[in-house]
Structures are given as structure tokens and as C-alpha cells.
Design a protein around this motif. Sequence first.
Motif, PDB file in Angstrom:
ATOM      1  N   HIS A 221      -4.540   3.105   6.970  1.00 42.95           N
ATOM      2  CA  HIS A 221      -5.801   2.404   7.234  1.00 42.95           C
ATOM      3  C   HIS A 221      -6.047   1.343   6.163  1.00 42.95           C
ATOM      4  O   HIS A 221      -6.451   0.210   6.456  1.00 42.95           O
ATOM      5  N   LYS A 222      -5.774   1.688   4.913  1.00 45.02           N
ATOM      6  CA  LYS A 222      -5.965   0.751   3.809  1.00 45.02           C
ATOM      7  C   LYS A 222      -5.052  -0.467   3.972  1.00 45.02           C
ATOM      8  O   LYS A 222      -5.463  -1.605   3.696  1.00 45.02           O
ATOM      9  N   ALA A 223      -3.816  -0.235   4.415  1.00 42.82           N
ATOM     10  CA  ALA A 223      -2.878  -1.347   4.603  1.00 42.82           C
ATOM     11  C   ALA A 223      -3.359  -2.292   5.699  1.00 42.82           C
ATOM     12  O   ALA A 223      -3.307  -3.523   5.549  1.00 42.82           O
TER      13      ALA A 223
ATOM     14  N   ALA B  76      -6.443  -2.663   6.668  1.00 44.86           N
ATOM     15  CA  ALA B  76      -7.659  -3.326   6.180  1.00 44.86           C
ATOM     16  C   ALA B  76      -7.291  -4.500   5.264  1.00 44.86           C
ATOM     17  O   ALA B  76      -7.932  -5.564   5.305  1.00 44.86           O
ATOM     18  N   LEU B  77      -6.246  -4.321   4.454  1.00 45.94           N
ATOM     19  CA  LEU B  77      -5.785  -5.403   3.595  1.00 45.94           C
ATOM     20  C   LEU B  77      -5.255  -6.567   4.436  1.00 45.94           C
ATOM     21  O   LEU B  77      -5.545  -7.739   4.158  1.00 45.94           O
TER      22      LEU B  77
ATOM     23  N   THR C  30       0.813  -1.219   0.000  1.00 51.44           N
ATOM     24  CA  THR C  30       0.000   0.000   0.000  1.00 51.44           C
ATOM     25  C   THR C  30       0.848   1.272   0.000  1.00 51.44           C
ATOM     26  O   THR C  30       0.544   2.234  -0.707  1.00 51.44           O
TER      27      THR C  30
ATOM     28  N   PRO D 110      -5.424   7.678   5.659  1.00 50.16           N
ATOM     29  CA  PRO D 110      -6.144   6.767   4.761  1.00 50.16           C
ATOM     30  C   PRO D 110      -5.284   5.631   4.212  1.00 50.16           C
ATOM     31  O   PRO D 110      -5.755   4.487   4.140  1.00 50.16           O
ATOM     32  N   ASP D 111      -4.044   5.905   3.820  1.00 50.28           N
ATOM     33  CA  ASP D 111      -3.208   4.860   3.237  1.00 50.28           C
ATOM     34  C   ASP D 111      -2.828   3.793   4.264  1.00 50.28           C
ATOM     35  O   ASP D 111      -2.800   2.594   3.960  1.00 50.28           O
TER      36      ASP D 111
END
Length: 431
Positions: free
Chosen positions: A229-231, A233-234, A207, A226-227
Motif C-alpha cells: 500500500h505504501k509503495a 501511495a508513493l 519500499t 501495508p508495505d
Amino acid sequence: MKSGITLVTATLITICAFSAAPAQSAPAPASEIWTYWGSGTELAAIDGLMTVSNKNYPDTPIKQRVISGNTTEMRQALQVGFMGGNIPAVWQSALGQELKNFVDSGRLTPVDDIWQQVTGDKIFPEGLTRVVTFNGRHYGIPLDMHTVSNVFYNKQIFDKLRLAPPKTWEEFAAVSKALKDAGYEVLANAGGNNWTAYNLYAPLVSTLGTEGYYRLASGDLPFNSPDVHKAFALFTEMYAKNYMKNWSGYTWSSAADRLVQGKVAMYQMGDWLASYLKDKGMKPGTDFDFFPAPGLAGATVVQVDVLARADTGDKVKNQAGKNFLLAAASAEGQRAFNGPKGSVTANLTVDDSIYDTIGKKTWREVQQSNQQNKVLPNFKFLLPVELGEELGNQIAAYTQNPSPQALETMLNALEQQRQTLKEEEGKFVKW
């Protein structure tokens, strides 16, 4: 009378002969290296390295003192040693912030002279160089590399289900579903604050990229951005939701037994797992193999042992420490250590002749990552020590019961600690 004179003369000659003989100097006392390598292949590894050092530098012999535990216990033992004036000639350390703590206290001796002598910038990956260097000076000699970003898998299960090792997250999700549908548990994992964190690194790199990986470790990215958080979540979708049941009650080795038994199909663990699987009777390339976790784009994340030294106040011990580090950086010393341990040499000029099938594959992987400047140190040890510990604790707790709300709570807690540490000068390092 003549015989008496002869006897006296002979006695005087004998006394003179003994007087003329050179005095035999006592062997130099052995200086100490402190490690927590106390058994099995680790003990064989450090014994091999000490043999090389003591052969090449017989005037400064080294012996080992085992400090039971890990980096935490080593840190405590060293603090007691420094206070009491009992300082080892050299000791085992983690990299990054673990070294920095001793640099900040003025206790570490730079190894620039050794680094120059062994051409450290040429033989060690740049990713290791940057995390043993503070204020332009080198403070540790990298000894080994254990990959922690590879996923080991039971090849018999994959072959039975005609599954190919996944190269993307989409393929990883499809393989996980196929395994579940066939009645297998997908991923092994173990309790504690280290093992689950290893599984986070590929989602972070995937990410954030390699520079984003370093920026987060340097305190320049908020944990609730956000980035990031995205990691996380992945990580949740690919790892947390696929772990075997009751994983938190397992040790890393008992979790590995589930893979040996054919109950679980995959396990992302350090490459010491390969030696364990072989000891359990599994054949590399036939019964088990590994693939890089998806999303790494050529990067390899490694756990590294470093050797460090301090001014002991004793010239002989100081020289013993220097000589041992020279031996440890050499191709001969690295082979003697990493061969038994099953790790990859930190000195990348060493060829692959010491490795088995899995080791050779790992060695090639690291070499290719190094060519792209993508050998990445263990993320946890790039963070301030207290934040690294908190990350391990938080993610292990979160993974036992993941939910969107729990994810927000975890990231906000980590972000609060990041902000607190940012207010204290020198806590983070600009890696």
C-alpha cells in the motif's frame, strides 16, 4: 569415316565428363524465426543477427516471419502453429511467466546445452538467469535489455530553471513543484496497460527492496499489505498526480512529442525513447538526458527479449534453432542486434563500442547494477499472465482518477485475484 568416329568419341567423352561431375546439392531450405520486429530499427536489428547466424552456420539458414502485434499475438500464433505442426525453429518471447506457460505445456525444449557452451552463468546477469530457469533447466537465451526505470528529461528546460536531476523522492517532489510553478507539465505518460506500470517499479523497489520485489511477484506478499500500500501511495504522489493532462489519449510516441516540443519536462519510458528523441532532432546530452528514478538504490529494471525453441520434429529445423541461439548469445550476434536496436546487450561481456552517448551511460548503469546483483526483470512478466494483465489495466484506470478510496478498491481487486491464483498449483513461481 574417320571424322564420324571422332565425333562419336567426342560425344562419349562429353557424356562421361558430365556423368563424372559431382551433383550439385540443393541449398538447404531456410528455417524460420518468428518475431514481431517488423519495421525500423527493430527490423534492422533482427536482419543483422540473421546475417551473423547465416554467415556462421550456412548449412542451416534462417529467415524471419513477422507476427504482427506483441507477446499476446505471438502466443496465439504459436498455439495455432503447434496444433497444425507448423513450429518455428526459434521465436521471440518475453521472459518469466511467458516462458513458463510453454514449459508447463511441455512444448519448450531446454537450452542447457547452448547455455553451457556459451557459459551463460558468466555472460548474463543473474537477474535474467533466474527468470529463464525452471526446475533447474534453462529455457531461453536473453538477447537484449531495455531499461524501463530511467526518467528522460528535457535538458533545456532543466537548465533554464537551474534544476538538477533529482536523486531522492524529496528532490523529485521539489523538482516537480518547480516545473509546475514555471508553467510546465511535469511527466508525460501514455494510455494502455504497459506504460503506467513501468512507473510503479521504482516505488516498489524503494519500499519493498529487491527481494520484496521478487516476493510480491512470487505471490508471497498480499497486494493490500501495508508495505505494498505504501509503495502504491508513493507512486500516486510522485507519478499519478504529476502526469500531463489527457495523457490516456496519447501513444508512447505522441507523448514523447510533448517532451520534444518543450511542453512537458520528464518522461519515464523504455530507453527506446532515446532513439525516438534523436530522430526528432534532439541531441543527447545537450537537449535531453536521463536519470535513474529515485529509490532504486543501484537497481535497474529491464525489459528483456528472449529467444526460445521447441522440438519441431525436423532434425534440420532443430539444428537451425540451436545454431541461431548460439549466434544470438555470441558477442558478434549481440552487437549486430543491439547496435541498431539501441538496446543494451544481454551478454555483458560485450564492450560499449556500439553505443552512443546515452547508450554508453545506460551500459555503465546496467554494469554497476549487475555488480550488486540488482538487474531486475520487468515485474509484470514475473506475475501469472492474467494477474500481470490485470495489474496493467487496474493501475492505468486508477491513475486517471486517483483517490484513497480508488486505491483501496484497486489493491483489494488485485489481492482477490492473487488469492484465487494461489489456490491453483503452479500459477506463481518462486523467483
